[in-house]
Design a protein around this motif. Sequence first.
Motif, short mmCIF file in Angstrom:
data_model
loop_
_atom_site.label_atom_id
_atom_site.label_comp_id
_atom_site.label_asym_id
_atom_site.label_seq_id
_atom_site.Cartn_x
_atom_site.Cartn_y
_atom_site.Cartn_z
N LYS A 1 -6.86 1.89 -5.10
CA LYS A 1 -6.48 1.93 -3.62
C LYS A 1 -5.20 1.97 -3.59
N THR B 1 -2.30 0.45 -4.53
CA THR B 1 -1.85 -0.91 -3.83
C THR B 1 -1.57 -1.60 -5.12
N ALA C 1 0.87 -1.12 -0.03
CA ALA C 1 -0.01 -0.09 0.14
C ALA C 1 0.80 1.15 -0.09
#
Length: 132
Positions: free
Chosen positions: A75, A77, A23
């Motif tokens: 996200k 990510t 992340a």
Amino acid sequence: QVQLVESGGGLVQPGGSLTLSCAASGTSDHYSIDWFREAPGKEREGVSCISLNDGSSYHTDSVKGRFSISRDKSKNTVYLQMNNLKPDDTAVYYCAADPLDRPDLYCSGSGRGNDLRYLAAWGQGTQVTVST
């Protein structure tokens, strides 16, 4: 400030699979996210890398055909899918952010022998152990 947080490591039997997550915050589309690993007594080496700009990905020779990398822009990510794991894959895995977006530099050939000083940030690392 770039910050990276890895998750998803663990113990798996040979032939098994794991998915690692990285992340990211503070990055932009001008970065790449690069996965490295470091086994005890060995040099830190590139594994799989992806451009946040165009999604182009690269894998070093030892993981080609077994590992894949993807990104979820919503996200922020990056995921490293690891299949058919081998005992030699045992290492601490780190993700890093490259502000010059050079995934082909760190994740081609053996993935070793590169200057890692210009990577902007590193995650804390996550242990992957492949063993019976």
